[in-house]
Design an enzyme around this catalytic site. Structure first.
Site, PDB file in Angstrom:
ATOM      1  N   ILE A   1       0.843  -1.201   0.000  1.00 22.67           N
ATOM      2  CA  ILE A   1       0.000   0.000   0.000  1.00 22.67           C
ATOM      3  C   ILE A   1       0.879   1.252   0.000  1.00 22.67           C
ATOM      4  O   ILE A   1       1.758   1.414   0.843  1.00 22.67           O
ATOM      5  CB  ILE A   1      -0.935   0.025   1.238  1.00 22.67           C
ATOM      6  CG1 ILE A   1      -1.757  -1.271   1.332  1.00 22.67           C
ATOM      7  CG2 ILE A   1      -1.842   1.255   1.189  1.00 22.67           C
ATOM      8  CD1 ILE A   1      -2.710  -1.525   0.183  1.00 22.67           C
ATOM      9  N   LYS A   2       0.598   2.113  -0.977  1.00 22.14           N
ATOM     10  CA  LYS A   2       1.393   3.345  -1.105  1.00 22.14           C
ATOM     11  C   LYS A   2       0.591   4.487  -0.491  1.00 22.14           C
ATOM     12  O   LYS A   2      -0.583   4.694  -0.858  1.00 22.14           O
ATOM     13  CB  LYS A   2       1.638   3.610  -2.593  1.00 22.14           C
ATOM     14  CG  LYS A   2       2.919   4.347  -2.918  1.00 22.14           C
ATOM     15  CD  LYS A   2       3.120   4.310  -4.437  1.00 22.14           C
ATOM     16  CE  LYS A   2       4.349   5.047  -4.870  1.00 22.14           C
ATOM     17  NZ  LYS A   2       4.420   5.168  -6.328  1.00 22.14           N
ATOM     18  N   VAL A   3       1.201   5.192   0.455  1.00 21.87           N
ATOM     19  CA  VAL A   3       0.514   6.317   1.109  1.00 21.87           C
ATOM     20  C   VAL A   3       1.382   7.564   0.974  1.00 21.87           C
ATOM     21  O   VAL A   3       2.605   7.474   0.905  1.00 21.87           O
ATOM     22  CB  VAL A   3       0.236   6.024   2.615  1.00 21.87           C
ATOM     23  CG1 VAL A   3      -0.646   4.787   2.790  1.00 21.87           C
ATOM     24  CG2 VAL A   3       1.525   5.872   3.405  1.00 21.87           C
TER      25      VAL A   3
END
Ligand code: G3P
Length: 217
Positions: free
Chosen positions: A82-84
């Site tokens: 997951i890219k935040v």
């Protein structure tokens, strides 16, 4: 050093994966737009091509909605990362997800202090944007050097994923500094194999081999 490719073009990903050199994939909303495909569908296909981490980016700006988006994205496959974004809400989301054992890539990093926060939030990867840093009159490679020094000072496990790399010299310098991972467009990765003297040498060998009149097979 790990090699990720920065694209959502599955034909390019398949071609590079076949070389055995590819360790993962990074995508972002712009790359998804360029692919012209449905986000979930393209991420699922990419996760089936490579075994390594495939970054899929949340688009919400608040922690609660980021968590809901992450919940949907991480169900796509076990190798989804997951890219935040590097914001307080993004860091809060990073901490919550990594505490649960989910891979997280904190993106849009433009300072070593931001990278320090991402490491403290338990990020699996930090993505400093070298090319965009350069574009704005800063030294993108110095940023990688500073983060390397800080992470080594405190033995942080967060991997430095040098992003926004535009040409082979960026890759070379990141390797010298000790970035853990580079992500670059397919064209930049392919350029790493090129040298004018390799081409010239091949031409010479082919011409002389033809003169021998022999074949191997
Ligand atoms: O991984 C981040 C990268 O996609 C940004 O690259 O060239 O758009 O700055 P660029």
């Amino acid at each position: 050093m790990k090699f990720f490719v920065d694209t959502a073009d599955t034909a390019d990903i398949r071609e590079l994966a076949a070389t055995g050199l590819l360790d993962g994939v990074t995508t972002n909303p712009t790359l998804i737009h360029k692919s012209g495909r449905k986000f979930m569908e393209v991420v699922e296909e990419i996760c089936g091509i490579v075994d390594g981490p495939v970054s899929a980016e949340v688009v919400a700006l608040d922690h609660e909605t980021m968590m809901k988006e992450a919940e949907i994205l991480r169900k796509i496959a076990d190798n989804v990362c997951i890219k935040v974004p590097l914001t307080i809400d993004g860091l809060k989301t990073c901490k919550a997800l990594t505490d649960e054992g989910t891979l997280v890539n904190v993106t849009l990093c433009f300072s070593a202090n931001q990278a320090l926060l991402a490491a403290k939030a338990g990020a699996s990867f930090i993505s400093p944007f070298v090319g965009r840093h350069d574009d704005n009159g800063f030294d993108g490679l110095k940023l990688i050097e500073d983060i390397r020094l800080i992470y080594d000072n405190y033995q942080f496990d967060t991997e430095i994923l040098a992003a926004s790399l535009r040409h082979p010299i960026h890759v070379l310098e990141c390797a010298k500094i000790g970035a853990d991972v580079i992500t670059a467009p397919p064209a930049v990765i392919k350029m790493l194999s090129k040298h004018v003297l390799t081409d010239k040498g091949l031409e010479g060998f082919a011409a002389d081999w033809a003169k021998t009149g022999q074949t191997i097979i």
